[in-house]
Motif scaffolding. Sequence first.
Motif, PDB file in Angstrom:
ATOM      1  N   GLY A  31       0.800  -1.217   0.000  1.00 42.72           N
ATOM      2  CA  GLY A  31       0.000   0.000   0.000  1.00 42.72           C
ATOM      3  C   GLY A  31       0.835   1.270   0.000  1.00 42.72           C
ATOM      4  N   HIS A  32       2.158   1.113   0.036  1.00 47.49           N
ATOM      5  CA  HIS A  32       3.068   2.264   0.008  1.00 47.49           C
ATOM      6  C   HIS A  32       3.959   2.175  -1.220  1.00 47.49           C
ATOM      7  CE1 HIS A  32       2.058   3.477   4.101  1.00 47.49           C
ATOM      8  NE2 HIS A  32       2.041   2.188   4.370  1.00 47.49           N
ATOM      9  N   VAL A  33       4.271   3.319  -1.781  1.00 46.91           N
ATOM     10  CA  VAL A  33       5.174   3.371  -2.934  1.00 46.91           C
ATOM     11  C   VAL A  33       6.581   3.009  -2.477  1.00 46.91           C
ATOM     12  CG1 VAL A  33       6.235   4.930  -4.599  1.00 46.91           C
ATOM     13  CG2 VAL A  33       3.801   5.085  -4.149  1.00 46.91           C
ATOM     14  N   ASP A  34       7.275   2.227  -3.317  1.00 46.00           N
ATOM     15  CA  ASP A  34       8.654   1.849  -3.030  1.00 46.00           C
ATOM     16  C   ASP A  34       9.545   3.087  -3.080  1.00 46.00           C
ATOM     17  OD1 ASP A  34      10.883  -0.117  -2.799  1.00 46.00           O
ATOM     18  OD2 ASP A  34      11.384   0.715  -4.762  1.00 46.00           O
ATOM     19  N   PRO A  35      10.285   3.379  -2.006  1.00 48.40           N
ATOM     20  CA  PRO A  35      11.120   4.576  -1.979  1.00 48.40           C
ATOM     21  C   PRO A  35      12.207   4.593  -3.061  1.00 48.40           C
ATOM     22  CG  PRO A  35      11.120   3.491   0.174  1.00 48.40           C
ATOM     23  CD  PRO A  35      10.335   2.646  -0.756  1.00 48.40           C
ATOM     24  N   GLY A  36      12.746   3.454  -3.390  1.00 43.29           N
ATOM     25  CA  GLY A  36      13.768   3.392  -4.434  1.00 43.29           C
ATOM     26  C   GLY A  36      13.205   3.765  -5.793  1.00 43.29           C
ATOM     27  N   SER A  37      11.989   3.321  -6.064  1.00 43.73           N
ATOM     28  CA  SER A  37      11.385   3.674  -7.347  1.00 43.73           C
ATOM     29  C   SER A  37      11.035   5.156  -7.393  1.00 43.73           C
ATOM     30  CB  SER A  37      10.150   2.814  -7.634  1.00 43.73           C
ATOM     31  OG  SER A  37       9.129   3.046  -6.687  1.00 43.73           O
ATOM     32  N   MET A  38      10.650   5.721  -6.261  1.00 44.47           N
ATOM     33  CA  MET A  38      10.335   7.145  -6.223  1.00 44.47           C
ATOM     34  C   MET A  38      11.590   7.990  -6.443  1.00 44.47           C
ATOM     35  SD  MET A  38       8.122   9.451  -6.132  1.00 44.47           S
ATOM     36  CE  MET A  38       6.586   8.968  -5.416  1.00 44.47           C
ATOM     37  N   LEU A  41      12.442   8.007 -10.026  1.00 46.15           N
ATOM     38  CA  LEU A  41      11.600   8.942 -10.767  1.00 46.15           C
ATOM     39  C   LEU A  41      12.190  10.340 -10.724  1.00 46.15           C
ATOM     40  CD1 LEU A  41       9.004   9.794 -12.283  1.00 46.15           C
ATOM     41  CD2 LEU A  41       7.972  10.135 -10.032  1.00 46.15           C
ATOM     42  N   TYR A  42      12.651  10.766  -9.566  1.00 48.60           N
ATOM     43  CA  TYR A  42      13.255  12.097  -9.444  1.00 48.60           C
ATOM     44  C   TYR A  42      14.470  12.235 -10.354  1.00 48.60           C
ATOM     45  CZ  TYR A  42      10.344  12.606  -5.254  1.00 48.60           C
ATOM     46  OH  TYR A  42       9.300  12.667  -4.380  1.00 48.60           O
ATOM     47  N   ILE A  43      15.261  11.178 -10.444  1.00 47.40           N
ATOM     48  CA  ILE A  43      16.443  11.202 -11.309  1.00 47.40           C
ATOM     49  C   ILE A  43      16.023  11.320 -12.773  1.00 47.40           C
ATOM     50  CG2 ILE A  43      18.378   9.814 -12.169  1.00 47.40           C
ATOM     51  CD1 ILE A  43      18.599   8.723  -9.251  1.00 47.40           C
ATOM     52  N   PHE A  44      15.034  10.527 -13.184  1.00 42.60           N
ATOM     53  CA  PHE A  44      14.571  10.584 -14.564  1.00 42.60           C
ATOM     54  C   PHE A  44      13.934  11.926 -14.896  1.00 42.60           C
ATOM     55  CE2 PHE A  44      14.667   5.841 -14.400  1.00 42.60           C
ATOM     56  CZ  PHE A  44      15.576   5.677 -15.431  1.00 42.60           C
ATOM     57  N   GLU A  45      13.183  12.499 -13.954  1.00 38.43           N
ATOM     58  CA  GLU A  45      12.596  13.816 -14.184  1.00 38.43           C
ATOM     59  C   GLU A  45      13.689  14.867 -14.399  1.00 38.43           C
ATOM     60  OE1 GLU A  45       8.316  13.773 -11.876  1.00 38.43           O
ATOM     61  OE2 GLU A  45      10.101  14.281 -10.731  1.00 38.43           O
ATOM     62  N   ALA A  46      14.728  14.808 -13.590  1.00 38.22           N
ATOM     63  CA  ALA A  46      15.836  15.753 -13.738  1.00 38.22           C
ATOM     64  C   ALA A  46      16.549  15.536 -15.070  1.00 38.22           C
ATOM     65  CB  ALA A  46      16.822  15.598 -12.586  1.00 38.22           C
ATOM     66  N   LEU A  47      16.727  14.304 -15.460  1.00 38.26           N
ATOM     67  CA  LEU A  47      17.364  13.990 -16.737  1.00 38.26           C
ATOM     68  C   LEU A  47      16.558  14.549 -17.907  1.00 38.26           C
ATOM     69  CD1 LEU A  47      19.566  12.532 -18.375  1.00 38.26           C
ATOM     70  CD2 LEU A  47      18.132  10.488 -18.250  1.00 38.26           C
ATOM     71  N   VAL A  48      15.246  14.336 -17.872  1.00 40.43           N
ATOM     72  CA  VAL A  48      14.384  14.850 -18.926  1.00 40.43           C
ATOM     73  C   VAL A  48      14.452  16.368 -18.981  1.00 40.43           C
ATOM     74  CG1 VAL A  48      11.964  15.122 -19.613  1.00 40.43           C
ATOM     75  CG2 VAL A  48      12.832  12.867 -18.994  1.00 40.43           C
ATOM     76  N   GLU A  49      14.447  17.006 -17.828  1.00 41.11           N
ATOM     77  CA  GLU A  49      14.533  18.468 -17.765  1.00 41.11           C
ATOM     78  C   GLU A  49      15.829  18.972 -18.399  1.00 41.11           C
ATOM     79  OE1 GLU A  49      14.847  21.858 -14.321  1.00 41.11           O
ATOM     80  OE2 GLU A  49      13.520  20.145 -13.953  1.00 41.11           O
ATOM     81  N   VAL A  50      16.932  18.327 -18.090  1.00 40.42           N
ATOM     82  CA  VAL A  50      18.231  18.728 -18.645  1.00 40.42           C
ATOM     83  C   VAL A  50      18.241  18.527 -20.162  1.00 40.42           C
ATOM     84  CG1 VAL A  50      20.681  18.122 -18.751  1.00 40.42           C
ATOM     85  CG2 VAL A  50      19.554  18.384 -16.548  1.00 40.42           C
ATOM     86  N   LEU A  51      17.733  17.404 -20.606  1.00 36.84           N
ATOM     87  CA  LEU A  51      17.726  17.140 -22.053  1.00 36.84           C
ATOM     88  C   LEU A  51      16.828  18.120 -22.797  1.00 36.84           C
ATOM     89  CD1 LEU A  51      17.668  13.235 -22.058  1.00 36.84           C
ATOM     90  CD2 LEU A  51      19.597  14.746 -22.552  1.00 36.84           C
ATOM     91  N   GLU A  52      15.730  18.527 -22.178  1.00 35.00           N
ATOM     92  CA  GLU A  52      14.847  19.509 -22.826  1.00 35.00           C
ATOM     93  C   GLU A  52      15.528  20.865 -22.910  1.00 35.00           C
ATOM     94  OE1 GLU A  52      11.268  19.363 -20.517  1.00 35.00           O
ATOM     95  OE2 GLU A  52      10.461  17.686 -21.664  1.00 35.00           O
ATOM     96  N   LEU A  53      16.321  21.231 -21.911  1.00 30.99           N
ATOM     97  CA  LEU A  53      17.021  22.512 -21.918  1.00 30.99           C
ATOM     98  C   LEU A  53      18.103  22.549 -22.992  1.00 30.99           C
ATOM     99  CD1 LEU A  53      17.428  23.247 -18.100  1.00 30.99           C
ATOM    100  CD2 LEU A  53      15.867  24.368 -19.702  1.00 30.99           C
ATOM    101  N   GLU A  54      18.736  21.407 -23.219  1.00 30.05           N
ATOM    102  CA  GLU A  54      19.820  21.351 -24.207  1.00 30.05           C
ATOM    103  C   GLU A  54      19.290  21.266 -25.629  1.00 30.05           C
ATOM    104  OE1 GLU A  54      22.516  18.212 -23.284  1.00 30.05           O
ATOM    105  OE2 GLU A  54      23.205  19.159 -21.444  1.00 30.05           O
TER     106      GLU A  54
END
Length: 55
Positions: A31-38, A41-54
Amino acid sequence: MVEVCQATIEDTREMIATKGRASYLKERSKGHVDPGSMSSLYIFEALVEVLELEG
């Protein structure tokens, strides 16, 4: 890519932890989200943000 990660994170809610600190909770970990997967997600979000800026 981020949408796929978010959907996958939601899938971890129904899992019972077998590794790490959460494994001590056994059934109560369900019933709780896995902390490692969360954090992944933060890492992938940051990666996507960087790639969009470039691009």
